[in-house]
Design an enzyme around this catalytic site. Sequence first.
Site, PDB file in Angstrom:
ATOM      1  N   GLU A   1       1.479 -11.509   5.887  1.00 33.23           N
ATOM      2  CA  GLU A   1       0.546 -10.732   6.705  1.00 33.23           C
ATOM      3  C   GLU A   1       1.052 -10.870   8.131  1.00 33.23           C
ATOM      4  O   GLU A   1       0.889 -11.907   8.769  1.00 33.23           O
ATOM      5  CB  GLU A   1      -0.879 -11.274   6.568  1.00 33.23           C
ATOM      6  CG  GLU A   1      -1.473 -11.153   5.174  1.00 33.23           C
ATOM      7  CD  GLU A   1      -1.982  -9.753   4.837  1.00 33.23           C
ATOM      8  OE1 GLU A   1      -1.877  -8.854   5.717  1.00 33.23           O
ATOM      9  OE2 GLU A   1      -2.502  -9.549   3.724  1.00 33.23           O
TER      10      GLU A   1
ATOM     11  N   HIS B   1       0.813  -1.209   0.000  1.00 26.48           N
ATOM     12  CA  HIS B   1       0.000   0.000   0.000  1.00 26.48           C
ATOM     13  C   HIS B   1       0.859   1.277   0.000  1.00 26.48           C
ATOM     14  O   HIS B   1       2.050   1.224  -0.284  1.00 26.48           O
ATOM     15  CB  HIS B   1      -1.001  -0.026   1.158  1.00 26.48           C
ATOM     16  CG  HIS B   1      -1.746  -1.335   1.241  1.00 26.48           C
ATOM     17  ND1 HIS B   1      -2.718  -1.698   0.330  1.00 26.48           N
ATOM     18  CD2 HIS B   1      -1.636  -2.374   2.102  1.00 26.48           C
ATOM     19  CE1 HIS B   1      -3.175  -2.899   0.637  1.00 26.48           C
ATOM     20  NE2 HIS B   1      -2.535  -3.342   1.702  1.00 26.48           N
TER      21      HIS B   1
ATOM     22  N   GLU C   1      -1.650   0.617   8.001  1.00 27.07           N
ATOM     23  CA  GLU C   1      -0.846  -0.500   7.513  1.00 27.07           C
ATOM     24  C   GLU C   1       0.318  -0.013   6.659  1.00 27.07           C
ATOM     25  O   GLU C   1       1.431  -0.531   6.758  1.00 27.07           O
ATOM     26  CB  GLU C   1      -1.734  -1.445   6.698  1.00 27.07           C
ATOM     27  CG  GLU C   1      -0.999  -2.630   6.108  1.00 27.07           C
ATOM     28  CD  GLU C   1      -1.877  -3.471   5.194  1.00 27.07           C
ATOM     29  OE1 GLU C   1      -1.371  -4.481   4.669  1.00 27.07           O
ATOM     30  OE2 GLU C   1      -3.063  -3.124   4.992  1.00 27.07           O
TER      31      GLU C   1
END
Length: 294
Positions: A257, A83, A120
Amino acid sequence: MSYEGPEDEVPQPRSRRALTITFAALVPLALLGWLAYSALGEEPDRPAAAASPSAAAAPGGTSSPSPGAGSLAGKVVVVDPGHNTGNFRHPAEINKQVDIGNGKKECDTTGTATNAGYPEARFTLDLAHRLRALLERQGATVKLTHDGDRAWGPCVDERARIGNTAHADAAISLHADGSAEGNRGFHVIVPGAVHAGAADTRPIVAPSKKLGALVAGGYRRTTGEPFSNYLGDGTGMVTRTDLGGLNLSTVPKVFIECGNMRDKSDVALLTSGPWRQKAAQGISEGIVSFLHES
């Protein structure tokens, strides 16, 4: 030191008394100098795991030897911080559909955040910097897909292309999940077999699975973070065929993750700088092992 008054003082020759006074004055000065050196010689926020290029964090916070600096000379690692903190300002750009071989997907997403607002994308970029430093100390060439220097993106297809163009020996995309409270732990995502359009993961499925297993082992050993209790059936490994960053890769690549940003137990770890250093160390150990075994 006890104090002796004038009545208890033993007469001394003048030269000896001068030496005594000089020595007494120098002792506290030397002590102050040593304390100043000690304070200046240590970086206040420096993570302990990064203090020595030849030491790797091990379970329990102790250190264990790692391969010497320069051992990965000639190896290229691409690190993809998931991201971008600016994505939310560019909805039109990141919502644009891109071809991932077996379908289409958004260019990118905003990613998730903790309930307190820690994004994040900020987590992944910090972790990427720590990981890059560790790998470079081993002699590897490390390329980031972005370094906080872009207003948004890059798109998932470009992220894959960066690794391909670099002819990376290994590539990893860093993320943190946004599941429900009580869902905790980490998982590593590896590519499944995709042969459609511009995607052909068949040559990288096996090496990516090996890379993923080594990263998962190093990460769990170093951080103590458990395998996900909601994905991967307790193995910490998940196979997917719907991620452009994996589908379009021609080099061994995995996603990790690192934990769930909506679970309070994981959040306490993900928002800790010293713990992120452990996370970087664990991921680094997995990548280093893969590169040595490849």
